[in-house]
Structure formats: C-alpha cells, structure tokens
Design a protein around this motif. Structure first.
Motif, mmCIF file in Angstrom:
data_model
loop_
_atom_site.group_PDB
_atom_site.id
_atom_site.type_symbol
_atom_site.label_atom_id
_atom_site.label_comp_id
_atom_site.label_asym_id
_atom_site.label_seq_id
_atom_site.Cartn_x
_atom_site.Cartn_y
_atom_site.Cartn_z
ATOM 1 N N LYS A 42 82.885 -21.954 40.772
ATOM 2 C CA LYS A 42 82.824 -20.501 40.352
ATOM 3 C C LYS A 42 81.401 -20.198 39.546
ATOM 4 N N SER A 43 80.162 -20.296 40.287
ATOM 5 C CA SER A 43 78.991 -20.359 39.746
ATOM 6 C C SER A 43 78.037 -20.012 40.816
ATOM 7 N N PHE A 44 77.099 -19.436 40.321
ATOM 8 C CA PHE A 44 75.895 -19.099 41.476
ATOM 9 C C PHE A 44 74.431 -19.272 40.770
ATOM 10 N N SER A 45 73.489 -19.443 41.544
ATOM 11 C CA SER A 45 72.230 -19.248 40.935
ATOM 12 C C SER A 45 71.192 -18.623 41.898
ATOM 13 N N ILE A 46 70.060 -17.991 41.294
ATOM 14 C CA ILE A 46 69.138 -17.062 41.938
ATOM 15 C C ILE A 46 67.835 -18.123 42.095
ATOM 16 N N HIS A 47 67.001 -18.329 43.125
ATOM 17 C CA HIS A 47 65.894 -18.816 43.379
ATOM 18 C C HIS A 47 64.813 -17.899 44.044
ATOM 19 N N ASP A 48 63.727 -17.699 43.605
ATOM 20 C CA ASP A 48 62.776 -17.061 44.452
ATOM 21 C C ASP A 48 61.984 -18.302 45.134
ATOM 22 N N LEU A 49 61.867 -17.891 46.526
ATOM 23 C CA LEU A 49 61.432 -18.856 47.544
ATOM 24 C C LEU A 49 60.008 -18.129 48.152
ATOM 25 N N PRO A 50 59.094 -18.865 48.523
ATOM 26 C CA PRO A 50 58.075 -18.388 49.366
ATOM 27 C C PRO A 50 58.499 -18.006 50.633
ATOM 28 N N VAL A 51 57.886 -16.817 51.333
ATOM 29 C CA VAL A 51 58.510 -16.347 52.735
ATOM 30 C C VAL A 51 58.127 -17.511 53.673
ATOM 31 N N GLY A 52 59.296 -17.300 54.273
ATOM 32 C CA GLY A 52 59.132 -18.629 55.590
ATOM 33 C C GLY A 52 60.355 -19.277 55.959
ATOM 34 N N ASP A 53 60.458 -20.307 56.526
ATOM 35 C CA ASP A 53 61.489 -20.832 56.857
ATOM 36 C C ASP A 53 61.717 -22.070 55.740
ATOM 37 N N HIS A 54 62.868 -22.310 55.526
ATOM 38 C CA HIS A 54 63.446 -23.302 54.518
ATOM 39 C C HIS A 54 64.944 -24.097 54.985
ATOM 40 N N THR A 55 65.045 -25.261 54.668
ATOM 41 C CA THR A 55 66.322 -25.805 54.745
ATOM 42 C C THR A 55 67.172 -25.958 53.329
ATOM 43 N N VAL A 56 68.367 -25.889 53.443
ATOM 44 C CA VAL A 56 69.256 -25.589 52.285
ATOM 45 C C VAL A 56 70.412 -26.746 52.672
ATOM 46 N N SER A 57 70.626 -27.796 51.531
ATOM 47 C CA SER A 57 71.875 -28.751 51.965
ATOM 48 C C SER A 57 72.491 -28.928 50.555
ATOM 49 N N VAL A 58 73.690 -29.520 50.599
ATOM 50 C CA VAL A 58 74.399 -29.790 49.337
ATOM 51 C C VAL A 58 74.976 -31.143 49.138
ATOM 52 N N VAL A 59 75.235 -31.798 48.382
ATOM 53 C CA VAL A 59 75.781 -33.106 48.280
ATOM 54 C C VAL A 59 76.824 -32.964 47.051
ATOM 55 N N SER A 60 77.926 -33.553 47.007
ATOM 56 C CA SER A 60 78.889 -33.630 46.048
ATOM 57 C C SER A 60 78.709 -34.714 45.099
ATOM 58 N N GLY A 61 78.692 -34.254 43.954
ATOM 59 C CA GLY A 61 78.511 -35.167 42.848
ATOM 60 C C GLY A 61 80.025 -35.904 42.625
ATOM 61 N N GLY A 62 80.106 -37.088 41.470
ATOM 62 C CA GLY A 62 81.400 -37.661 41.620
ATOM 63 C C GLY A 62 81.441 -38.754 42.390
ATOM 64 N N LEU A 63 82.714 -39.217 43.120
ATOM 65 C CA LEU A 63 83.050 -40.133 43.883
ATOM 66 C C LEU A 63 82.742 -39.479 45.597
ATOM 67 N N SER A 64 81.558 -39.656 45.892
ATOM 68 C CA SER A 64 81.333 -39.136 47.156
ATOM 69 C C SER A 64 80.303 -40.151 47.843
ATOM 70 N N ASN A 65 80.038 -40.085 49.177
ATOM 71 C CA ASN A 65 79.135 -41.230 49.608
ATOM 72 C C ASN A 65 77.619 -40.979 49.349
ATOM 73 N N GLY A 66 77.426 -39.727 48.847
ATOM 74 C CA GLY A 66 76.025 -39.331 48.460
ATOM 75 C C GLY A 66 75.096 -38.915 49.399
ATOM 76 N N LYS A 67 75.880 -38.466 50.805
ATOM 77 C CA LYS A 67 75.029 -38.114 51.620
ATOM 78 C C LYS A 67 74.895 -36.586 51.881
ATOM 79 N N LYS A 68 73.609 -36.164 51.830
ATOM 80 C CA LYS A 68 73.664 -34.624 52.071
ATOM 81 C C LYS A 68 74.319 -33.934 53.093
ATOM 82 N N SER A 69 74.747 -32.604 53.012
ATOM 83 C CA SER A 69 75.310 -32.141 54.243
ATOM 84 C C SER A 69 74.299 -31.621 55.366
ATOM 85 N N THR A 70 74.853 -31.417 56.510
ATOM 86 C CA THR A 70 73.865 -31.042 57.519
ATOM 87 C C THR A 70 72.856 -29.769 56.896
ATOM 88 N N PRO A 71 71.548 -29.921 57.270
ATOM 89 C CA PRO A 71 70.689 -28.918 56.534
ATOM 90 C C PRO A 71 70.888 -27.575 57.247
#
Length: 140
Positions: free
Chosen positions: A59-88
């Motif tokens: 239940k939270s969000f954040s706002i980030h300023d990024l330069p114009v263009g293409d970027h990739t976003v991925s996420v990984v769970s903390g805690g007991l996870s395999n530590g692998k990032k999601s598909t970008p």
C-alpha cells in the motif's frame, strides 16, 4: 559605466540561456505496490535500468523523474525469495508525462510470482488514493 552595465547584462543573459539549454528533459514514473496480504510486510525492491530505485512495502508508491527515452523496470521480493528479478518491463518516458507501473502477483502452484505491468492513469488514480507516497526510498 555603460560598458560595464552592458557586459553585466550580456553575461547574465548568456548564463541564463546556457542553463535553459543544458536541462535534460524528463518524465515521471510512479512505482506502485498494492498487493495482497501474503508478504505485505516485506519490502519489494524496484529496479529501473538495473539500478535499485526504491524499496516499497504494501500500500505504497513512489514517484521518480527519469530522462526521456526507453527504460526497463523490474521488481524482486525481499524476505524469503529466490532473489531473481521479475521479467523486465520496457517503458517509454515522454517529456512531461507520467508512467504508472504496478506490481502484479500471480500464483503458480504454491509459489507467488511477482511481475510489473504498466497501467493507465485512469487505473492508477483509485489505487493511488488507497496508498501512501514514500519519499525516502532507502536504496542502500
């Protein structure tokens, strides 16, 4: 005296014009986490262009300023996870516009898998109303 005034005005105009041209064009990216109860106390780590950008709890969000263009976003769970990032997820940042990226949780057997997806502003607004903005992303 006129020469000094002219040079001062000229230097000021030159400095001001250089600052205007040197600014990079940016857009905003909203990273949103509104997931279920499983793991709700665990931070999800968001990466933009493979750089840790923010750690968000449920239940939270954040706002980030990024330069114009293409970027990739991925996420990984903390805690007991395999530590692998999601598909970008590839997003295109446009000057003065906002991109909204939300975490999606899917079940695969007994394992919850998380991914990110881009959503529209109309879809994001009710979610943002239920969440709290995080301004300190603790990326260290």
């Amino acid at each position: 005296m006129k020469t000094i005034k002219f040079l001062a005005v000229f230097a000021f105009m030159l400095t001001t014009s250089l600052n205007v041209f040197s600014q990079t064009k940016t857009g905003q990216v909203y990273l949103i986490r509104l997931t279920g109860y499983a793991g709700s106390a665990v931070n999800y780590r968001f990466y933009i262009d493979d750089q840790l950008t923010c750690k968000l709890k449920n239940k939270s969000f954040s706002i980030h300023d990024l330069p114009v263009g293409d970027h990739t976003v991925s996420v990984v769970s903390g805690g007991l996870s395999n530590g692998k990032k999601s598909t970008p997820l590839k997003i295109t940042v446009v000057e003065g516009k906002a991109n909204y990226v939300s975490v999606v949780s899917t079940e695969a057997g007994y394992v919850n898998k998380i991914n990110v997806q881009e959503i529209t502003q109309n879809s994001a607004e009710p979610i943002l109303a239920k969440t709290k903005q995080k301004t300190d992303c603790q990326t260290k």
